[in-house]
Design an enzyme around this catalytic site. Structure first.
Site, PDB file in Angstrom:
ATOM      1  CG  HIS A  72      -2.075  -0.954   1.119  1.00 45.18           C
ATOM      2  ND1 HIS A  72      -2.446  -1.576  -0.028  1.00 45.18           N
ATOM      3  CD2 HIS A  72      -2.913  -1.417   2.081  1.00 45.18           C
ATOM      4  CE1 HIS A  72      -3.476  -2.373   0.199  1.00 45.18           C
ATOM      5  NE2 HIS A  72      -3.785  -2.297   1.472  1.00 45.18           N
TER       6      HIS A  72
ATOM      7  CG  HIS B 246      -7.822  -0.043   2.395  1.00 45.67           C
ATOM      8  ND1 HIS B 246      -8.481  -0.713   3.394  1.00 45.67           N
ATOM      9  CD2 HIS B 246      -6.814  -0.854   2.019  1.00 45.67           C
ATOM     10  CE1 HIS B 246      -7.876  -1.863   3.622  1.00 45.67           C
ATOM     11  NE2 HIS B 246      -6.870  -1.982   2.798  1.00 45.67           N
TER      12      HIS B 246
ATOM     13  CD  GLU C  64      -8.051  -3.459  -0.262  1.00 43.89           C
ATOM     14  OE1 GLU C  64      -6.865  -3.292  -0.587  1.00 43.89           O
ATOM     15  OE2 GLU C  64      -8.397  -4.226   0.659  1.00 43.89           O
TER      16      GLU C  64
HETATM   17  C1  GLA Z   1      -5.219  -4.921   2.489  1.00 42.80           C
HETATM   18  C2  GLA Z   1      -4.388  -6.157   2.618  1.00 42.80           C
HETATM   19  C3  GLA Z   1      -4.666  -6.828   3.932  1.00 42.80           C
HETATM   20  C4  GLA Z   1      -4.474  -5.864   5.087  1.00 42.80           C
HETATM   21  C5  GLA Z   1      -5.283  -4.616   4.836  1.00 42.80           C
HETATM   22  C6  GLA Z   1      -5.014  -3.547   5.872  1.00 42.80           C
HETATM   23  O1  GLA Z   1      -6.546  -5.239   2.367  1.00 42.80           O
HETATM   24  O2  GLA Z   1      -4.652  -7.054   1.558  1.00 42.80           O
HETATM   25  O3  GLA Z   1      -3.756  -7.898   4.080  1.00 42.80           O
HETATM   26  O4  GLA Z   1      -3.095  -5.519   5.150  1.00 42.80           O
HETATM   27  O5  GLA Z   1      -4.978  -4.072   3.586  1.00 42.80           O
HETATM   28  O6  GLA Z   1      -4.992  -4.069   7.142  1.00 42.80           O
END
Ligand code: GLA
Length: 380
Positions: A134, A207, A344
């Site tokens: 991210h 997100h 997402e």
């Molecule tokens: C994304 C990732 C998850 C987790 C979330 C935040 O969805 O795929 O593994 O890290 O972000 O917690």
């Protein structure tokens, strides 16, 4: 002279006219700005409230371009907040698991934080069990975006951020914009663009954690994914490169299925690796104007339904497996295990290391564009 029925209908019309028009104090559609605090270096952070004529409200802060609150009607027409988030900037600055945030430069993971582009090797910040997740330690969710209301028939907010060459290890100066438009049909459209002055990689997303009931866990929500393949991962959630058919697996959401039905079936190692669902599904057909149906999420008690459409080739479905009550949100309430889920929309994770995956490379002179629509309705 007039039939009884006609007289009653006339009376009902008169009553409705005087009671149905906007009662005073009903918030008007539009966009309002308010202060939301200061960054540690003193820069002002703002909060924008977008409201449509139906009464849907979406609140967005310039910190991380984060959606802090999002109301949607249930089958009785009652609006409730369906997004996890925090009441104060301090809570966001203290740290959240990306509640409602814009994610970039690259949403999801890049193995070991390393990739090669045009024979140049790059090393990104590694912030998730040895991988890059991210956008790194200070991704787009943790920066201050500039904002301006966009004139038009529907309330819209355009956010911009200039990501510097070398930020989190990424090459090139990248100029990103994200435009949130709250549509009359209770849909929020998110349009992303980016340009760069050197070859780089980009994969932006949002997100938001959804809970269509507004409380409790999400295991009773029903999910349909327009995807007949998904990306199996290794134990660090990096794709193996396989595009596996969902048929016959606990990853088959080709028909509406309660999220809790198979979420703990650890006979599938992928459930063990993901601690539930935390995987990327490869979307099927694309629609005429580029938007393809991605998902339909529904919550039977409230009747709330969320449709997701996107230009992107994939969607990460994450079932809130890391929510453990240690992060408190609105009303100082802890967000417990699996009380929110994310959809997402994105390109595939680790695409820079997988030439067989759709490319996420952006070159000077090109424009990265991506759109996702989250449309709410009710099922009576
Ligand atoms: C994304 C990732 C998850 C987790 C979330 C935040 O969805 O795929 O593994 O890290 O972000 O917690």
């Amino acid at each position: 002279m007039y039939s009884k029925i006609f007289q009653l209908a006339l009376l009902a019309g008169v009553i409705c006219f005087f009671s149905c028009k906007n009662t005073p104090g009903t918030p008007q559609p539009g966009i309002e700005k308010s202060a939301f605090g200061q960054m540690p270096d003193g820069r002002a952070v703002e909060l924008y409230t977008l409201r449509n004529a139906q009464g849907m409200e979406v609140k967005i802060t310039t910190y991380g371009g984060t959606i802090t609150s999002w109301t949607a009607p249930d089958k009785a027409g009652t609006y409730a907040d369906i997004a996890l988030g925090c009441d104060s900037l301090a809570d966001y600055l203290h740290g959240t698991p990306y509640f409602g945030a814009i994610i970039g430069r690259y949403g999801n993971r890049i193995a070991k934080g390393k990739f090669t582009l045009d024979s140049v090797a790059y090393t990104l910040a590694t912030n998730n069990i040895g991988n890059h997740l991210h956008g790194g330690i200070a991704g787009f969710d943790k920066v201050l975006w500039s904002a301006e209301a966009v004139p038009g028939a529907e309330p819209a907010l355009r956010l911009t951020y200039q990501s510097k060459d070398g930020e989190e290890g990424y090459p090139g100066n990248l100029s990103a914009t994200v435009t949130y438009t709250l549509q009359k049909d209770n849909a929020l459209k998110i349009d992303y663009t980016a340009t760069a002055d050197k070859p780089t990689i980009v994969n932006l997303t949002n997100h938001t954690y959804f809970n269509l009931a507004g409380n409790g866990d999400i295991l009773g929500h029903e999910l349909l994914l327009h995807a007949d393949r998904f990306l199996p991962v290794d134990s660090t959630l990096i794709p193996t490169g396989e595009l596996r058919p969902v048929s016959g697996t606990v990853f088959d959401f080709t028909s509406a299925t309660p999220i809790g039905a198979r979420i703990n079936d650890t006979s599938d190692v992928q459930i063990r690796y993901g601690l539930g669902y935390d995987h990327c599904w490869v979307l099927t057909a694309s629609d005429a104007d580029g938007l393809r149906p991605a998902a339909v999420l529904s919550e039977p008690q409230s009747g709330r339904v969320l449709e997701v459409l996107t230009t992107e080739p994939a969607v990460q479905f994450y079932s809130g497996n890391f929510l453990d009550g240690t992060v408190t949100g609105k009303g100082d309430l802890p967000y417990r295990y699996r009380t929110g889920l994310c959809l997402e929309t994105q390109h595939y994770p680790d695409a820079p290391n997988r030439p067989e995956f759709p490319s996420t490379v952006l070159r000077p002179g090109e424009m990265y564009t991506s759109s996702t629509v989250y449309r709410f309705s009710v099922k009576r």
